[in-house]
Motif scaffolding. Structure first.
Motif, short mmCIF file in Angstrom:
data_model
loop_
_atom_site.label_atom_id
_atom_site.label_comp_id
_atom_site.label_asym_id
_atom_site.label_seq_id
_atom_site.Cartn_x
_atom_site.Cartn_y
_atom_site.Cartn_z
N ILE A 161 10.07 -6.23 -9.80
CA ILE A 161 9.41 -5.42 -10.82
C ILE A 161 8.04 -5.01 -10.30
CG2 ILE A 161 8.55 -5.41 -13.19
CD1 ILE A 161 10.59 -7.94 -13.36
N PHE A 162 7.80 -3.72 -10.28
CA PHE A 162 6.54 -3.20 -9.78
C PHE A 162 5.56 -2.95 -10.91
CE2 PHE A 162 6.75 -2.06 -5.26
CZ PHE A 162 8.08 -2.37 -4.99
N GLY A 163 4.28 -3.13 -10.60
CA GLY A 163 3.23 -2.65 -11.48
C GLY A 163 3.00 -1.16 -11.24
N ALA A 164 2.17 -0.57 -12.07
CA ALA A 164 1.92 0.87 -11.98
C ALA A 164 0.97 1.22 -10.84
CB ALA A 164 1.37 1.39 -13.30
N GLY A 165 0.31 0.21 -10.28
CA GLY A 165 -0.56 0.45 -9.14
C GLY A 165 -2.02 0.66 -9.51
N THR A 166 -2.88 0.43 -8.53
CA THR A 166 -4.30 0.75 -8.64
C THR A 166 -4.61 1.78 -7.57
OG1 THR A 166 -5.00 -1.40 -9.50
CG2 THR A 166 -6.66 -0.09 -8.35
N ARG A 167 -5.13 2.93 -8.01
CA ARG A 167 -5.52 3.96 -7.05
C ARG A 167 -6.94 3.68 -6.58
NH1 ARG A 167 -5.65 8.90 -9.98
NH2 ARG A 167 -5.50 7.64 -11.85
N LEU A 168 -7.09 3.43 -5.31
CA LEU A 168 -8.39 3.10 -4.73
C LEU A 168 -8.93 4.30 -3.97
CD1 LEU A 168 -10.60 1.02 -4.00
CD2 LEU A 168 -9.23 0.45 -1.98
N LEU A 184 7.88 11.09 -10.18
CA LEU A 184 6.53 11.54 -9.84
C LEU A 184 5.49 11.01 -10.83
CD1 LEU A 184 4.93 13.30 -7.85
CD2 LEU A 184 5.23 15.20 -9.46
N GLY A 185 4.51 10.29 -10.31
CA GLY A 185 3.42 9.80 -11.15
C GLY A 185 3.74 8.53 -11.90
N GLN A 186 4.94 7.96 -11.69
CA GLN A 186 5.33 6.77 -12.44
C GLN A 186 5.55 5.58 -11.50
OE1 GLN A 186 8.38 7.35 -15.39
NE2 GLN A 186 7.68 9.43 -15.87
N ARG A 223 0.87 -1.17 0.00
CA ARG A 223 0.00 0.00 0.00
C ARG A 223 0.91 1.22 0.00
NH1 ARG A 223 -4.88 1.88 3.72
NH2 ARG A 223 -4.43 4.11 3.70
N GLN A 224 0.58 2.22 -0.82
CA GLN A 224 1.36 3.44 -0.83
C GLN A 224 0.44 4.64 -0.68
OE1 GLN A 224 3.72 4.39 -4.37
NE2 GLN A 224 5.27 5.38 -3.09
N ASP A 225 0.70 5.44 0.34
CA ASP A 225 -0.01 6.70 0.53
C ASP A 225 0.81 7.81 -0.12
OD1 ASP A 225 -0.82 5.19 3.52
OD2 ASP A 225 -2.35 5.94 2.16
N PRO A 226 0.17 8.91 -0.52
CA PRO A 226 0.88 9.97 -1.24
C PRO A 226 2.10 10.47 -0.49
CG PRO A 226 -1.48 10.33 -1.35
CD PRO A 226 -1.28 9.19 -0.39
N GLY A 227 3.24 10.57 -1.18
CA GLY A 227 4.47 11.10 -0.61
C GLY A 227 5.18 10.17 0.35
N LYS A 228 4.72 8.93 0.44
CA LYS A 228 5.33 7.98 1.38
C LYS A 228 5.86 6.74 0.66
CE LYS A 228 2.79 9.40 5.44
NZ LYS A 228 2.05 8.97 6.64
N GLY A 229 6.69 5.99 1.35
CA GLY A 229 7.20 4.75 0.80
C GLY A 229 6.15 3.66 0.82
N PRO A 230 6.29 2.66 -0.03
CA PRO A 230 5.35 1.53 -0.02
C PRO A 230 5.37 0.82 1.33
CG PRO A 230 6.69 1.51 -2.02
CD PRO A 230 7.30 2.53 -1.11
#
Lengths: 109, 110
Positions: A98-105, B39-41, A37-44
């Motif tokens: 390898i990370f995916g681009a994520g899903t923003r919930l 940022l954003g990636q 889980r990643q919150d804005p501006g924070k590490g996973p």
């Protein structure tokens, strides 16, 4: 080429509305499949590691499952505080992840 | 709960300058990693480090980058001659197993 693809890109839910996030992966020699889980501006923030097809793990309202090609993150009765970006990552035999681009919930009260 | 600590939280540097990003991994972890996120990636793998040497590195991790574990606790990422496109969040992580990420260093190259 090793690849991790997440869908959907964004998901808007009402509080209590259960749903699933998808992670499709193509990697050589999967060492582990991770959810963060990643919150804005924070590490996973680490949630789960899955190692083999058929494995399932649960934590509060979250449940992660793994098949040979996909992983799902099921969210049961989500709350607004579950709003975040959920990242899927596949670790290969060479310790490269390898990370995916994520899903923003987004969960609305 | 054990944490991975990164310093500084934000660094601004002039293009062409060298920067050193610092990390203190969890003490009993054996594997250490650097990632970056423009940022954003996506979060992108840079390098993994085990037993005092690089175990794997990505195409991004070219001669501009280097890592060191100068003592038993610190793990550093050095970027020589920074470029504008190096601006990103840089995350350190350690594993035993299951990654723990630091809160990141936001690098801004101007």
């Amino acid at each position: 080429e090793d690849q991790v693809t997440q869908s959907p890109e964004a998901l808007r839910l009402q509080e209590g509305e259960s749903s699933s996030l998808n992670c499709s992966y193509t990697v050589s020699g999967l060492r582990g499949l991770f959810w963060y889980r990643q919150d804005p501006g924070k590490g996973p923030e680490f949630l789960f590691t899955l190692y083999s097809a058929g494995e399932e793990k649960e934590k509060e309202r979250l449940k992660a499952t793994l098949t040979k090609k996909e992983s799902f993150l099921h969210i049961t009765a989500p709350k607004p505080e579950d709003s975040a970006t959920y990242l899927c990552a596949a670790s290969t035999g060479g310790f490269k992840t390898i990370f995916g681009a994520g899903t923003r919930l987004f969960v609305k009260a | 709960e054990p944490e991975v600590t990164q310093t500084p939280s934000h660094q601004v540097t002039q293009m062409g300058q060298e920067v050193i990003l610092r990390c203190v991994p969890i003490s009993n972890h054996l594997y250490f990693y650097w990632y970056r996120q423009i940022l954003g990636q996506k979060v992108e793998f840079l390098v993994s480090f085990y037993n005092n040497e690089i175990s794997e590195k990505s195409e991004i991790f070219d001669d501009q980058f280097s890592v060191e574990r100068p003592d038993g606790s610190n793990f550093t990422l050095k970027i020589r001659s920074t470029k504008l496109e190096d601006s990103a969040m840089y995350f350190c992580a350690s594993e035993q197993p299951g990654y723990t990420f630091g809160s990141g260093t936001r690098l801004t190259v101007v």
